[in-house]
Design a protein around this motif. Structure first.
Motif, PDB file in Angstrom:
ATOM      1  N   PHE A 424     -57.402  35.729 -17.033  1.00  0.00           N
ATOM      2  CA  PHE A 424     -56.488  35.677 -15.887  1.00  0.00           C
ATOM      3  C   PHE A 424     -55.076  35.310 -16.347  1.00  0.00           C
ATOM      4  O   PHE A 424     -54.087  35.915 -15.919  1.00  0.00           O
ATOM      5  N   VAL A 425     -54.982  34.312 -17.229  1.00  0.00           N
ATOM      6  CA  VAL A 425     -53.670  33.882 -17.748  1.00  0.00           C
ATOM      7  C   VAL A 425     -53.007  35.028 -18.502  1.00  0.00           C
ATOM      8  O   VAL A 425     -51.841  35.351 -18.280  1.00  0.00           O
ATOM      9  N   ARG A 426     -53.752  35.649 -19.383  1.00  0.00           N
ATOM     10  CA  ARG A 426     -53.208  36.755 -20.181  1.00  0.00           C
ATOM     11  C   ARG A 426     -52.763  37.910 -19.300  1.00  0.00           C
ATOM     12  O   ARG A 426     -51.669  38.465 -19.487  1.00  0.00           O
ATOM     13  N   GLN A 427     -53.603  38.251 -18.313  1.00  0.00           N
ATOM     14  CA  GLN A 427     -53.266  39.350 -17.404  1.00  0.00           C
ATOM     15  C   GLN A 427     -52.006  39.039 -16.621  1.00  0.00           C
ATOM     16  O   GLN A 427     -51.132  39.890 -16.433  1.00  0.00           O
ATOM     17  N   GLY A 428     -51.887  37.784 -16.171  1.00  0.00           N
ATOM     18  CA  GLY A 428     -50.706  37.382 -15.415  1.00  0.00           C
ATOM     19  C   GLY A 428     -49.439  37.467 -16.241  1.00  0.00           C
ATOM     20  O   GLY A 428     -48.408  37.979 -15.785  1.00  0.00           O
ATOM     21  N   LEU A 447     -49.770  29.323 -12.028  1.00  0.00           N
ATOM     22  CA  LEU A 447     -50.499  28.755 -13.163  1.00  0.00           C
ATOM     23  C   LEU A 447     -50.381  27.228 -13.173  1.00  0.00           C
ATOM     24  O   LEU A 447     -51.350  26.518 -13.468  1.00  0.00           O
ATOM     25  N   HIS A 448     -49.197  26.726 -12.835  1.00  0.00           N
ATOM     26  CA  HIS A 448     -49.001  25.268 -12.764  1.00  0.00           C
ATOM     27  C   HIS A 448     -49.926  24.647 -11.729  1.00  0.00           C
ATOM     28  O   HIS A 448     -50.579  23.625 -11.985  1.00  0.00           O
ATOM     29  N   THR A 455     -58.468  23.752 -11.415  1.00  0.00           N
ATOM     30  CA  THR A 455     -59.193  25.030 -11.489  1.00  0.00           C
ATOM     31  C   THR A 455     -59.054  25.672 -12.867  1.00  0.00           C
ATOM     32  O   THR A 455     -60.008  26.251 -13.391  1.00  0.00           O
ATOM     33  N   LEU A 456     -57.862  25.576 -13.446  1.00  0.00           N
ATOM     34  CA  LEU A 456     -57.586  26.190 -14.747  1.00  0.00           C
ATOM     35  C   LEU A 456     -57.570  25.107 -15.827  1.00  0.00           C
ATOM     36  O   LEU A 456     -56.630  24.306 -15.895  1.00  0.00           O
ATOM     37  N   PRO A 457     -58.605  25.055 -16.699  1.00  0.00           N
ATOM     38  CA  PRO A 457     -58.598  24.084 -17.802  1.00  0.00           C
ATOM     39  C   PRO A 457     -57.436  24.379 -18.752  1.00  0.00           C
ATOM     40  O   PRO A 457     -57.109  25.544 -18.989  1.00  0.00           O
ATOM     41  N   THR A 458     -56.831  23.336 -19.299  1.00  0.00           N
ATOM     42  CA  THR A 458     -55.664  23.542 -20.168  1.00  0.00           C
ATOM     43  C   THR A 458     -56.011  24.376 -21.393  1.00  0.00           C
ATOM     44  O   THR A 458     -55.194  25.181 -21.851  1.00  0.00           O
ATOM     45  N   GLU A 459     -57.239  24.217 -21.911  1.00  0.00           N
ATOM     46  CA  GLU A 459     -57.604  25.019 -23.096  1.00  0.00           C
ATOM     47  C   GLU A 459     -57.653  26.510 -22.775  1.00  0.00           C
ATOM     48  O   GLU A 459     -57.341  27.358 -23.623  1.00  0.00           O
ATOM     49  N   GLN A 460     -58.048  26.851 -21.521  1.00  0.00           N
ATOM     50  CA  GLN A 460     -58.047  28.254 -21.105  1.00  0.00           C
ATOM     51  C   GLN A 460     -56.613  28.769 -20.949  1.00  0.00           C
ATOM     52  O   GLN A 460     -56.324  29.913 -21.285  1.00  0.00           O
ATOM     53  N   TYR A 461     -55.739  27.910 -20.438  1.00  0.00           N
ATOM     54  CA  TYR A 461     -54.317  28.284 -20.326  1.00  0.00           C
ATOM     55  C   TYR A 461     -53.735  28.561 -21.710  1.00  0.00           C
ATOM     56  O   TYR A 461     -53.075  29.585 -21.927  1.00  0.00           O
ATOM     57  N   PRO A 492     -42.390  26.221 -15.424  1.00  0.00           N
ATOM     58  CA  PRO A 492     -43.002  25.537 -14.270  1.00  0.00           C
ATOM     59  C   PRO A 492     -44.175  24.631 -14.641  1.00  0.00           C
ATOM     60  O   PRO A 492     -44.492  23.706 -13.896  1.00  0.00           O
ATOM     61  N   MET A 493     -44.818  24.882 -15.782  1.00  0.00           N
ATOM     62  CA  MET A 493     -45.955  24.049 -16.183  1.00  0.00           C
ATOM     63  C   MET A 493     -45.534  22.612 -16.475  1.00  0.00           C
ATOM     64  O   MET A 493     -46.363  21.704 -16.505  1.00  0.00           O
ATOM     65  N   LEU A 494     -44.230  22.381 -16.677  1.00  0.00           N
ATOM     66  CA  LEU A 494     -43.730  21.032 -16.949  1.00  0.00           C
ATOM     67  C   LEU A 494     -43.432  20.258 -15.671  1.00  0.00           C
ATOM     68  O   LEU A 494     -43.031  19.094 -15.738  1.00  0.00           O
ATOM     69  N   HIS A 495     -43.600  20.885 -14.508  1.00  0.00           N
ATOM     70  CA  HIS A 495     -43.407  20.170 -13.256  1.00  0.00           C
ATOM     71  C   HIS A 495     -44.475  19.088 -13.112  1.00  0.00           C
ATOM     72  O   HIS A 495     -45.500  19.112 -13.795  1.00  0.00           O
ATOM     73  N   GLU A 496     -44.256  18.186 -12.192  1.00  0.00           N
ATOM     74  CA  GLU A 496     -45.184  17.071 -11.979  1.00  0.00           C
ATOM     75  C   GLU A 496     -46.597  17.580 -11.715  1.00  0.00           C
ATOM     76  O   GLU A 496     -46.811  18.495 -10.921  1.00  0.00           O
ATOM     77  N   GLY A 497     -47.569  16.990 -12.398  1.00  0.00           N
ATOM     78  CA  GLY A 497     -48.963  17.395 -12.232  1.00  0.00           C
ATOM     79  C   GLY A 497     -49.385  18.496 -13.180  1.00  0.00           C
ATOM     80  O   GLY A 497     -50.550  18.899 -13.190  1.00  0.00           O
TER      81      GLY A 497
END
Length: 748
Positions: A424-428, A447-448, A455-461, A492-497
């Motif tokens: 999903f990450v790669r496709q996006g 993604l964030h 839902t999305l484990p960081t290792e999968q990201y 955006p992944m650096l936003h809070e949470g």
């Protein structure tokens, strides 16, 4: 012509053609709505498709024909159309009653009777078609629960066959979506009334059976006995044909084996007991012959692929499979139908394993022989990479088209394939890398949020991201601004949470350090961060994470030179000198409102918005009346539900209380905020009760104090008098309530 060609297979292509049509006047917009609604009513099997088509057009606005300077909204006109069709049913009944009386006194009785009967059949079909369409619009969150409850109440009150048939159709379509814990008492009341109609035989037997089916459907947790009977794609038909062929081959093969065994086993015996093949066919099976589980697994896999909710991406998005299986309430919209009603996810049928017939088990038990061992239960086949790509593409395309973040999160969660989410990450990333900045930012936000909610484990990201980063050397040849584009997707992944800066930067640099490109990407991300917060804050984050440029640059690279060239000196802890301070550009009212609207629509947290203000506005701008008005208008604008009548969502104001309190920090600024609300109400032609709703919430949340309200009420500022009389009158009740404590204390 386009609608006549509609099939599941052609939906994306036809939807594109519809969206490209020139619909620039209210007359054309109404014409398009009439065409789609008529087709949906007359072809209820395709109502899912027509509802999805409406969803794709719901943002369409054109200049109003009657009100210069105003716009006509697709969704509002569509709701009007559905409401009129719904209310027309009662008028039809009165007309038929009148014609029936005329018929009894007319000489041409037979001809008129036939005409009347035909008219009733047509009216009944239209009613059922319209109610099905309304239900599908609700499932797509274009109508509210309040509207649906109002429809149910109205249909139950009528007690005629047509109304009750429509009720059954409506509850079969949306019952599961309405039947959650909070609404359970109301749903229980509906079903008690339906049960009473059945027991007291208050209607025809045909309708009683239909009502009983709905009661049974609810008892079965809203899982229908039969699957979806709607139109299917060509691929689905081929898969079903393939499955039937497999089943037929198994049946023939087992019959041949049975004959062969009977020829060697006189009189039959336990080895020739009839068995159920799971498809309703009783066929002989040999106990001694091992079951080919690999072949059975393939057959089950083919069967699963033919299911509507697990097929190709386009058809899944039609069925809104990603919205089922949850009791989350749809976004609230004001009741637009009948306000007389009180207002207060989808699993497939379980597969029953029938490996051996009851007769065979009983015989085996009586003869003292052990019954044949059933085949081992097979695990649910996980999605293949190809299937995951298809589903991912459908979810991403729909999300980027309608930007419904909540729905996209639910869709991804329902994939239920945590180990495959890297696809999903790669496709996006692949599908948005060369599109617009806005599209990349939206994908990054999705993604964030997926990481934030778990839902999305960081290792999968990381895995999906690495598959893109590993081929950047080749991609850079065709995409000159590739590092900026990647930064827009990652920032955006650096936003809070999301993911801490240190962890994220070290991980994404792993495939890039050998290529000597890690520093370039990190510098682009840091520069984008500076658009949302001050360089000093970004530099502090870098230092707190213990990051060092030497870890990301080639050994022969001059760090100081690189830092200067990339304009990221703030990461070294150096303060900007007077000559390096760049005067912030004054934003126009339109630009400021646009930026604030974007941040609020993207659900940025209050701290992020404050950082953006600090990074983009100087102290004078941030303290100006111009900024205060823009902020108030944006926050309240997001909270308005644009239906008739308008409604304010108090929760949207409450979550922004901290933000408003920071900038509305004195009585004069509070007064300016109230002027901004006043101007908004005048522009919207003073919607009833809307300003009162805002005033109540702003007072309750201590955003605006009593003194500011009273000062606004008595203001004589000549620049703020436009439309003021009507606006003041609309909040009479609020000020009456505000003064009550004072009047009571005076009496004492």
């Amino acid at each position: 012509i386009i609608l006549n060609k509609l099939t599941p297979q052609k939906f994306p292509e036809l939807m594109k053609q519809v969206s490209e049509l020139t619909i620039d006047t209210e007359e054309r917009l109404k014409g398009a709505i009439d065409l789609i609604s008529e087709k949906a009513i007359l072809e209820p099997n395709f109502s899912v498709a027509y509802a999805n088509m409406c969803r794709g057009l719901m943002g369409l606005k054109v200049p109003s024909a009657d009100k210069p300077g105003k716009t006509a909204n697709f969704l509002y006109l569509l709701l009007n159309r559905c409401q009129k069709e719904f209310e027309k049913d009662q008028d039809d009944d009165e007309i038929f009653e009148k014609k029936q009386k005329e018929l009894e006194a007319d000489e041409e009785r037979e001809r008129l009777r036939v005409e009347l009967e035909n008219a009733r059949v047509i009216a009944r079909r239209r009613s059922l078609g319209n109610i099905k369409f309304v239900g599908e619009l609700f499932k797509l969150k274009m109508l509210t629960e309040a509207i649906m409850h109002a429809c149910v109440v109205k249909l139950l009150k009528n007690h005629d066959d047509k109304s009750l048939e429509c009720l059954c159709r409506l509850l079969s379509t949306i019952g599961k979506d309405l039947d959650f814990e909070k609404a359970k008492p109301q749903m229980d009341e509906y079903f008690n009334q339906m049960n009473k109609i059945i027991k007291e035989k208050m209607t025809s037997s045909r309708i009683r059976f239909m009502l009983q089916d709905v009661l049974d459907l609810r008892k079965n947790s809203w899982v229908p006995r039969r699957g979806d009977q709607g139109p299917k794609t060509i691929d689905q038909i081929h898969k079903e044909a393939e499955l039937e062929e497999h089943q037929e081959q198994i049946k023939v093969h087992q019959q041949l084996l049975s004959k062969k065994e009977r020829s060697h086993t006189p009189g039959g015996g336990p080895n020739s007991q009839p068995q159920d093949d799971g498809c309703g066919n009783t066929v002989p099976i040999s106990k001694d012959r091992p079951i080919d589980t690999n072949r059975l697994y393939k057959i089950i896999k083919v069967s699963k692929a033919s299911d509507v909710n697990e097929s190709t991406g386009v058809w899944r998005s039609w069925e809104k499979g990603c919205s089922g299986g949850t009791e989350a309430k749809p976004a609230s919209r004001q009741d637009h139908f009948d306000r007389s009603g009180r207002v207060d996810g989808r699993e497939g049928s379980p597969i029953t394993k029938r490996s051996f017939s009851r007769e065979s088990q009983e015989r085996g038990g009586r003869s003292g022989e052990s019954a044949p061992t059933p085949p081992p239960s097979l695990p649910k086949p996980s999605l293949s990479e190809e299937e995951m790509e298809k589903k991912s593409k459908a979810i991403i395309d729909e999300y980027l088209h309608i930007t419904d973040l909540k729905e996209a999160l639910q869709c991804v969660a329902e994939l239920n394939s945590a180990s495959m989410l890297y696809v999903f990450v790669r496709q996006g990333l692949e599908s948005t890398l060369e599109r617009s900045t806005t599209v990349r930012e939206h994908l990054g936000l999705l993604l964030h949020q997926l990481v934030k909610v778990g839902t999305l484990p960081t290792e999968q990201y990381y895995k999906g991201l690495h598959e893109i980063l590993e081929v950047t050397e080749d991609m850079a040849i065709d995409i000159p601004y590739m590092w900026l584009y990647l930064a827009e997707l990652i920032t955006p992944m650096l936003h809070e949470g999301g993911i801490p800066m240190g962890q994220l930067f070290r991980e994404i640099s792993k495939p890039l350090v050998p290529l000597g490109k890690a520093g370039v990407l990190l510098a682009q991300i840091l520069q984008l961060l500076c658009k949302g917060m001050t360089p000093k804050k970004v530099g502090d984050l870098w230092i707190e994470a213990g990051l060092n440029w030497n870890d990301f640059l080639p050994e022969d690279k001059d760090v100081n030179k690189f830092v200067t060239e990339q304009k990221v000196e703030f990461t070294t802890g150096e303060e900007l000198g007077p000559k390096e301070v760049v005067k912030k550009q004054l934003l126009s009212g339109e630009e400021l409102s646009k930026q604030l609207d974007r941040l609020l629509q993207d659900k940025a947290d209050n701290k992020h918005i404050m950082d953006w203000v600090e990074a983009n506005l100087d102290e004078e701008q941030a303290a100006s009346n111009h900024f205060v008005r823009s902020l108030m208008a944006s926050v309240c604008g997001i909270a308005i539900i644009c239906e008739h009548p308008y409604k304010a969502i108090a929760e949207q104001i409450m979550v922004r209380a901290e933000l408003l309190q920071k900038y509305l920090n004195d009585e004069e600024k509070e007064l300016q905020a109230l002027y901004a609300l006043q101007a908004m109400m005048v522009h919207m032609e003073e919607p009833a009760n809307l300003l009162c709703m805002f005033f109540d919430t702003l007072y309750d949340e201590d955003i605006i104090k009593e003194e500011a309200f009273y000062k606004w009420e008595t203001s004589k500022d000549p620049a703020e008098q436009t439309g003021r009389g009507v606006v003041l009158k609309s909040v009479t009740a609020f000020f009456t309530w505000l003064r009550e404590p004072e009047e009571e204390s005076d009496k004492e």
